[in-house]
Design an enzyme around this catalytic site. Structure first.
Site, PDB file in Angstrom:
ATOM      1  N   LYS A 290       0.806  -1.217   0.099  1.00 55.98           N
ATOM      2  CA  LYS A 290       0.070   0.128   0.174  1.00 55.98           C
ATOM      3  C   LYS A 290       0.724   1.278   0.053  1.00 55.98           C
ATOM      4  O   LYS A 290       0.224   2.185  -0.082  1.00 55.98           O
ATOM      5  CB  LYS A 290      -0.934   0.252   1.295  1.00 55.98           C
ATOM      6  CG  LYS A 290      -2.089  -1.064   1.081  1.00 55.98           C
ATOM      7  CD  LYS A 290      -2.863  -1.112   2.427  1.00 55.98           C
ATOM      8  CE  LYS A 290      -3.796  -2.277   2.240  1.00 55.98           C
ATOM      9  NZ  LYS A 290      -4.285  -2.741   3.791  1.00 55.98           N
TER      10      LYS A 290
ATOM     11  N   HIS B 155      25.877  -9.395   2.208  1.00 57.88           N
ATOM     12  CA  HIS B 155      25.196 -10.732   2.778  1.00 57.88           C
ATOM     13  C   HIS B 155      26.276 -10.918   3.743  1.00 57.88           C
ATOM     14  O   HIS B 155      26.605 -11.998   3.762  1.00 57.88           O
ATOM     15  CB  HIS B 155      24.925 -11.520   1.738  1.00 57.88           C
ATOM     16  CG  HIS B 155      24.389 -12.705   2.120  1.00 57.88           C
ATOM     17  ND1 HIS B 155      23.509 -12.875   3.435  1.00 57.88           N
ATOM     18  CD2 HIS B 155      23.778 -14.184   1.663  1.00 57.88           C
ATOM     19  CE1 HIS B 155      22.837 -14.139   3.368  1.00 57.88           C
ATOM     20  NE2 HIS B 155      23.138 -14.772   2.672  1.00 57.88           N
TER      21      HIS B 155
END
Lengths: 395, 395, 395
Positions: free
Chosen positions: C171, C220
């Protein structure tokens, strides 16, 4: 939780209960000093042959904790579980089920939960209990809040966020059959569904408590509870408060429920501030009038903000406008909570928002101590902890 | 669990084991009073360099609980773990792996699990153990049943219901590599796969136990076990029973497995009642005949129901009919369990169904005490609790 | 974890801390024998009004364990938490944040974790703590590793693998708002995101620790740590080692990070062996040169393998080649670790791979004791256990 009573009273049993189970410590666990345990009679009248599981607390001192999975047929007509003079809470289905006294009692428990969450290394209050989150549409925010609530109390969780794809639902299984399956795996079900009324149907079937975590456009009662709880915590009272509801008042489920609940308190005044296309509907206005709640509509957010204890902002939902993007764009920019609004707000007043927000509250507002919306998120956790505790262990 | 023995015997080791680990309490935890611990030799012969984890119970009195992660090379040739005269259970791959004695022993443990689930506030039997649910296709019902079983025993769960999209599988990783990765994170793997034989391949690779939760059209052994357990619990015996298998007998995995398992008992009679397009296939009929099991086909459900101890209804699967919706519609309406069927059934008989059901059992049947299908769901929980306990702690 | 300091120093606070909290047992829990508890000052300077949660250990002997959820405003200027002379670790965002001493200290804790995981029936070190795995893109392998790490230490997990579809993100909610919501539900957030820099933004917002589980092509860091830890565990040293990096050196995030971290050690020699189209880029080569690390490119894998302590193979990523399948096919078959390579490798040397592998290491290599890639997986678990312990309880 299924019961033989009609839907209109399915969640609250008004009869006072004698006091066989007594509050005994600050965590509200119960000492049971009776040699035989009795069950709520209402549950035994139901037509289903399923066994009924009625929480009535725990035996202390490391004694055996009974989780009450006895079949009704084994239970003779007997006095119900006695928990002081508190009402029993079976399910949480809709905001309307709560009266003012029940709300206050829930808020007291929520406040205890706040202390537990802040001070303890992990409560064991719900150790051994299993909650199923049965979500027919994803709502990660609501799901994580419930799952955090359960785990903060030492309980365990079974999760499904794809219940609509649930092979069984996809194959045509009824909601009722799904509930009867899942109740075999868990002690309480938190359900989100795309259809209005689904939670009520689930509660009518289940022999374990159901919490409605939103069913379609209908109800999202825990959101309504956390909103009222937040006002009470931030402002210190609910009687006599002035609340400005801003934004999407036509489709916003939260503002409608909030208006409904605020009507239970004295001398409340509500201001509606919204773009014309999403004005508050007449049913709520009529209800407020019938309850003697003063309300007015205004187009002047700054003026309203200067008068209110609470400015409750909401997001204009694009999906309501279909292809009329022009109307959406016009509506969404109209009432923004920003520094200008903060400037006129009283020192004790707060800004609330059910989140997620886009730009209807500017980011620079976040730093102001009156920005209460992230505290509101946390209050949602406490309310859900309280409801889980109440539904599984009783008052 | 990988072993050096051939597939045909990979799950049951027939040698009787001396009695170093003795049953010591009602929860079937084991006291180990030997100063050095020995391991099953068969596991040490495997070619993989992975360490083997063999459950052999727990030291009592709060002593250290060893979870048996020793490498095989450290183990000299030694007598195997001794658990009375019970067979060791390494993996659960297919219904055929169980003989009658093993089934009975599993059912005894399942019955203990029923008592644990009903009376305890949360068993800690599997505390500290971690189960991975590695589902290559979603099956929320089966997954929740296994996860509930693990959590009801105090164990923990790692969940993936999207293993097919598992970045690694999507990138072309073999099942074997995935298993070697996931076994590093958990103590037992419950696997659902879309390919027949996948569970067997996983078990051949893994150094921890594998439970097959369904691999393609092949096997779903825990469903078969819970069906037989339900008959034993509801009817009180398995020898001499009469069972009507109704509905989709051609494609229904459950009725095929059930017929197979029932052949292990004495004087069983099986009736097949199905639309012509989904009749029981010859392989099962031939097998039953070869085992001396009496069977017959019938087109009269009411007549069969009046004779049987168990009416096992199944869903006609639309997906089997392709574009011939007409054939599907004709087949699905043909044999319905309704009040007429109930009317002729004996008082002690039961209706079973693997669920989900559509309208092949009418909803008004649910209220009848002979409707056993939701109790059957619950029995699935107990069977899975029993298997998890047996695979992780031993008998 | 948000702090007032600049990004470049956000994770390590260099000041030595007086010794109020002392290491007291082998599990590195802490005894706190001070009557009042002090907090890290840096956190209280942040502009956010959110409360700060700073882990400083646990009171022993069953005493109350404080989880430190005090608001900054309640904290006067005070000396920081004292944990011997160790640096404080707030967040894990990128491999570069760790110096050699910190790496060694983390590795020591990882080794303790290895003992805990192997010998204990389920550590309770992180009992009562709640980790949220907020994955904006699925990575089941990494997620299961973190969740296993948390659960092996007795902690609990809230999972979302669909955060991108997270109704709120979908949204239009900002990452910052999502973090402020999720931090209300948990004690630590493990985040995977599709955008480079997302973890840094999350850490700047959050009042609880953030671990970067991969953000886009960027970082990472836990993979980099587990790679170096594996070399240290397998070879016994990091100074003076020879490492062959093989395969996709242009896009492979792991080999780039590994090269970066190896430069922190003495007398390291690195060989690059890759198809022309995926050669190591100049930035890393220049960096190594500037750090005095010897490196060379080679087209002869067998020759390199005979010289190295570590052959670090990687997968050629098809998705990097777009429509040039011909180039991909040419590249992927060029350097395979097989029996020929094993044959020339030294006895103490090892083959590593970040997994998943396709056919760049042949399956028959798995049986060789020098195949370290599945042990490498397990080391990832220990590294993550160590980081969770350090971020939640301190050194």
């Amino acid at each position: 939780m299924a019961s033989s009573s009609a839907f209109s009273t399915y969640t609250l049993h008004g009869s006072k209960l004698a006091s066989r189970i007594m509050l005994s410590n600050s965590f509200n666990e119960y000492t049971c000093n009776c040699s035989s345990l009795y069950f709520r009679q209402s549950l035994c009248g139901k037509s289903s042959s399923l066994s009924a599981k009625i929480p009535f607390g725990r035996l202390q001192n490391g004694g055996l904790v009974l989780k009450n999975r006895f079949k009704c047929m084994e239970v003779e007509s007997a006095p119900s579980v006695m928990v002081g003079n508190k009402f029993l809470l079976d399910d949480v289905i809709e905001a309307q089920q709560f009266d003012r006294e029940t709300l206050n009692a829930i808020f007291e428990v929520a406040h205890e939960m706040e202390l537990i969450e802040k001070n303890s290394p992990g409560s064991q209050l719900l150790k051994g209990y299993l909650m199923a989150t049965l979500f027919y549409e994803p709502s990660t925010r609501t799901r994580l809040s419930f799952e955090s609530a359960m785990k903060r109390l030492g309980g365990e969780v079974l999760t499904t966020e794809n219940a609509r794809e649930f092979s069984s639902a996809a194959k045509g299984e009824t909601l009722e059959d799904t509930i009867r399956t899942v109740e075999g795996y868990s002690d309480i079900i938190v359900m989100r569904h795309f259809e209005s009324g689904a939670a009520k149907r689930a509660a009518a079937t289940a022999s374990i408590p159901i919490i409605n975590a939103g069913d379609g456009p209908g109800q999202h009662p825990t959101q309504a509870l956390l909103d009222v709880y937040t006002i009470e915590r931030e402002i210190g009272k609910l009687d006599g408060i002035k609340v400005g509801l801003v934004g999407d008042l036509a489709y916003g489920r939260t503002v409608r429920s909030l208006a409904y609940l605020l009507a239970k308190y004295q001398d409340v005044k509500i201001y509606f501030v919204s773009p014309d296309v999403v004005r508050m509907k007449d049913d709520i206005k009529d209800y407020l009038t019938s309850m003697g709640v003063e309300w007015e509509e205004s187009a002047d957010l700054v003026d309203v903000a200067s008068r209110c204890d609470v400015v409750y902002q909401t997001r204009i939902q694009r999906e309501r406008f279909g292809e009329r993007i022009d109307l959406y764009e016009e509506a969404r920019g109209k009432y923004i909570v920003n520094q200008d609004v903060l400037h006129v707000m009283q020192k004790h007043a707060v800004v609330m928002h059910p989140l997620p927000r886009l730009d209807e509250i500017t980011v620079d507002v976040d730093k102001d101590p009156r920005a209460a919306y992230f505290r509101q998120v946390k209050n949602g956790l406490y309310i859900r902890m309280a409801l889980l505790k109440l539904l599984l262990l009783g008052w």
